[in-house]
Design a protein around this motif. Structure first.
Motif, mmCIF file in Angstrom:
data_model
loop_
_atom_site.group_PDB
_atom_site.id
_atom_site.type_symbol
_atom_site.label_atom_id
_atom_site.label_comp_id
_atom_site.label_asym_id
_atom_site.label_seq_id
_atom_site.Cartn_x
_atom_site.Cartn_y
_atom_site.Cartn_z
ATOM 1 N N ASP A 14 62.078 6.916 -18.794
ATOM 2 C CA ASP A 14 61.066 7.021 -17.747
ATOM 3 C C ASP A 14 60.276 5.712 -17.664
ATOM 4 N N PRO A 15 60.107 5.165 -16.448
ATOM 5 C CA PRO A 15 59.344 3.912 -16.322
ATOM 6 C C PRO A 15 57.900 4.025 -16.810
ATOM 7 N N THR A 16 57.320 5.240 -16.800
ATOM 8 C CA THR A 16 55.935 5.359 -17.272
ATOM 9 C C THR A 16 55.842 5.314 -18.791
ATOM 10 N N LEU A 17 56.988 5.193 -19.470
ATOM 11 C CA LEU A 17 56.980 5.043 -20.929
ATOM 12 C C LEU A 17 57.314 3.616 -21.359
ATOM 13 N N ARG A 109 59.669 -13.023 -30.297
ATOM 14 C CA ARG A 109 58.743 -11.897 -30.461
ATOM 15 C C ARG A 109 59.514 -10.587 -30.315
ATOM 16 N N VAL A 110 59.122 -9.595 -31.091
ATOM 17 C CA VAL A 110 59.665 -8.247 -30.917
ATOM 18 C C VAL A 110 58.587 -7.410 -30.214
ATOM 19 N N LEU A 111 58.942 -6.787 -29.096
ATOM 20 C CA LEU A 111 57.991 -5.979 -28.328
ATOM 21 C C LEU A 111 58.369 -4.509 -28.507
ATOM 22 N N PRO A 112 57.527 -3.748 -29.216
ATOM 23 C CA PRO A 112 57.927 -2.376 -29.554
ATOM 24 C C PRO A 112 58.013 -1.465 -28.333
ATOM 25 N N GLY A 113 58.699 -0.359 -28.505
ATOM 26 C CA GLY A 113 58.863 0.630 -27.443
ATOM 27 C C GLY A 113 58.838 2.040 -28.011
ATOM 28 N N ILE A 114 58.829 3.020 -27.119
ATOM 29 C CA ILE A 114 58.861 4.420 -27.547
ATOM 30 C C ILE A 114 60.296 4.748 -27.948
ATOM 31 N N THR B 19 51.023 3.262 -23.016
ATOM 32 C CA THR B 19 51.990 3.525 -21.946
ATOM 33 C C THR B 19 51.270 3.873 -20.641
ATOM 34 N N PRO B 20 51.882 3.559 -19.498
ATOM 35 C CA PRO B 20 51.315 3.969 -18.205
ATOM 36 C C PRO B 20 51.128 5.488 -18.106
ATOM 37 N N GLU B 21 51.990 6.257 -18.772
ATOM 38 C CA GLU B 21 51.831 7.711 -18.761
ATOM 39 C C GLU B 21 50.484 8.124 -19.352
ATOM 40 N N VAL B 22 50.111 7.509 -20.458
ATOM 41 C CA VAL B 22 48.821 7.815 -21.089
ATOM 42 C C VAL B 22 47.671 7.315 -20.225
ATOM 43 N N THR B 23 47.802 6.111 -19.689
ATOM 44 C CA THR B 23 46.752 5.565 -18.819
ATOM 45 C C THR B 23 46.493 6.495 -17.634
ATOM 46 N N PRO B 112 53.810 10.486 -25.862
ATOM 47 C CA PRO B 112 54.076 9.643 -27.036
ATOM 48 C C PRO B 112 53.414 8.282 -26.940
ATOM 49 N N GLY B 113 53.295 7.628 -28.079
ATOM 50 C CA GLY B 113 52.704 6.295 -28.155
ATOM 51 C C GLY B 113 53.423 5.450 -29.185
ATOM 52 N N ILE B 114 53.073 4.166 -29.230
ATOM 53 C CA ILE B 114 53.659 3.257 -30.232
ATOM 54 C C ILE B 114 52.977 3.547 -31.565
#
Lengths: 249, 249
Positions: A14-17, A109-114, B19-23, B112-114
Motif C-alpha cells: 500500500d502506498p500509504t505504508l 544509506r539504508v532507508l527502513p520500511g514496514i 507512515t502516511p497512513e498514521v499521519t 504499523p510503524g518502523i
C-alpha cells in the motif's frame, strides 16, 4: 563525488505504508534498481531511469547499483518491506566487500520500511506482541538442516515465529515438514496465521489451528506467523483478533 | 456508532519515518492517547484532545481509549516504533477481552510503524539480514528465568538478537547478566551494536566486541543488537557497516 546509493524499503504494498523518507529519496534519484515487481511500484518520470531485473540476481543488481553510484548517479535500490530483513541491504554489503576499495567512500544509506511480518501482524491483531523470531524458509542460501534446527529451538524457546518465503516451486514439501516439526512440540490448537499479499487488493487472512495447518494454504506471497503458547484469539463479528499478551507466567 | 480506535506506530522519532497512513489517522482523530513523550510528538490542533499519561498504566490507557471510541470518538492511541512490538496493541486487546462485550463491535485498526530494531539495523547496515529474534529484557511482566532461557536458546540457534528495553533503574544488573550469559556460548569478537535514540538529534551508534560489552553502554533509549556468528564489519572512512550475510554455510 556526488553520487549516492539509498537501499530503500517500499513496505508491503500500500502506498500509504511507504515512509516519506523513501518517497523523498525516490523523488531525488536518477536511477531505480530492483526486482521487476518492486520497480513497477515506482512511478516513471523524466530524468529517472528504471532498471528492473529478474529474481535471484541480487549480487549482480547490487554491484550494478554501486557502480552507478560510483559514477555519480543518485541510485535507489528498492525492496518490498524493509531492505534489512531478507532483502537487498545484505546483498549490497556483500557486493561492497567484494568490490573495488573506492566503493568504500560511497555515500550509502539504508532507508527502513514496514516489513511483511509487521504488516501481517497489524492486520491480524498483535501476534508479535511478546518475544518472537523471524526465519527465512528459503534454503537457496542455507542448509535445510540449519532451518530445522532453528525452528526446533524457536519452538523450545516459545517464541512466536514469523516465517518469510514459506513456499516456492523448488521446495514443495518444505513447509509441510516445518508444520510436522512444530506439531511434535506445540499443542494442536496453536494458532497459525496465513497472511497473503497484505495491504494489497489481493489481501487474504486466515487463522487455523496448527493441527489443521497445511502447506497448500501458503504461496509465494504469504507470510506465516505461528503464535507462541500464549497467543490468543478474540472472536468478534468483524472477524477474529489474534494477539499475544504482554505477560508470561 | 461512528467512533473508531487506531492503534498507531509513530516510528523511532524522525517525522520522515511516520507512515502516511498514521499521519492521516492523526489528522482525522478527535483524541490522541499515549505515554507523555509520544503524545508530545503529535501537533496540537483545534478539535483534537490530547490525553498524555504516565508510563506503566498501559491497561488503564487502553480501556480509556476503548471507552472513548465506544462513545463515538475517533481515537488514536500512539506508541513509538510499531504498536505490535512490545507496545500498545497487545495492551488494547487485553483490555478489550476484559471489557464489556459491546466493545467487540468497535472499529479497531492497528497501523504499523518502523520499530526500533529496524531503524537501528538500517543505521548500522543490515545486522538483521539473516534469521533473527527480538527479546524484551523488561521483567515487569515475565519471570527473569524465562528471559535467560530464551537468550540461551537464541544463542544456540545462532540468531542475531535484538534486545528491547535493555536497561532500567529497577534492573541495574540484568543486562550485565545477559552479556555474561552470551559470553558463555558466543565468541569474544561477536559484534554488539548499541544504538541510542535512533533518528533523533541525540542519536549515537557504537559497535563493540562482546568481550567488551558493558551494561553501562546502554540506557533506556538504547536498542541493542547482538550479531549472529556470521555478522561482519566492513571498515570504511565514514564509519563501519555492520551486516549479516544472506548465506549460511
Amino acid at each position: 563525488m556526488t553520487g549516492w546509493l539509498a537501499i530503500a524499503g517500499l513496505g508491503p504494498g500500500d502506498p500509504t505504508l511507504v515512509t516519506p523518507e523513501v518517497t523523498a529519496a525516490l523523488a531525488d534519484a536518477t536511477d531505480v534498481i530492483g526486482y521487476i515487481p518492486y520497480v513497477a511500484r515506482v512511478a516513471p518520470r523524466q530524468g529517472l531511469t528504471l532498471h528492473p531485473s529478474d529474481n535471484r540476481v541480487e549480487l549482480d543488481r547490487a554491484a550494478h547499483a554501486l557502480q552507478l553510484a560510483a559514477q555519480g548517479r543518485r541510485v535507489a535500490i528498492v525492496s518490498s518491506g524493509d531492505p534489512g530483513v531478507f532483502a537487498m541491504a545484505a546483498a549490497v554489503f556483500e557486493a561492497l566487500e567484494a568490490g573495488p576499495s573506492e566503493w568504500l567512500d560511497l555515500d550509502i544509506r539504508v532507508l527502513p520500511g514496514i516489513t511483511a511480518m509487521l504488516a501481517a501482524s497489524a492486520r491480524a491483531g498483535a501476534p508479535l506482541g511478546h518475544d518472537f523470531c523471524a526465519i527465512n524458509l528459503s534454503d537457496n542460501l542455507k542448509p535445510w538442516s540449519l532451518i530445522e534446527r532453528r525452528v526446533r529451538l524457536a519452538a523450545e524457546a516459545d517464541f512466536a515465529i514469523a516465517f518469510y518465503n514459506p513456499r516456492s516451486k523448488a521446495r514443495a514439501d518444505a513447509l509441510a515438514r516445518i508444520f510436522d516439526l512444530l506439531r511434535e512440540t506445540c499443542r494442536d490448537d496453536r494458532p497459525v496465521l496465513f497472511a497473503r499479499a497484505v495491504s494489497t487488493p489481493e489481501e487474504t487472512l486466515g487463522i487455523v489451528a496448527l493441527t489443521n495447518a497445511r502447506a497448500e494454504m501458503a504461496d509465494m506471497r504469504t507470510m506465516i506467523i505461528v503464535g507462541s503458547s500464549l497467543t490468543r484469539i478474540i472472536e468478534r463479528p468483524a472477524g477474529p483478533i489474534l494477539y499475544t499478551p504482554r505477560s508470561a507466567p
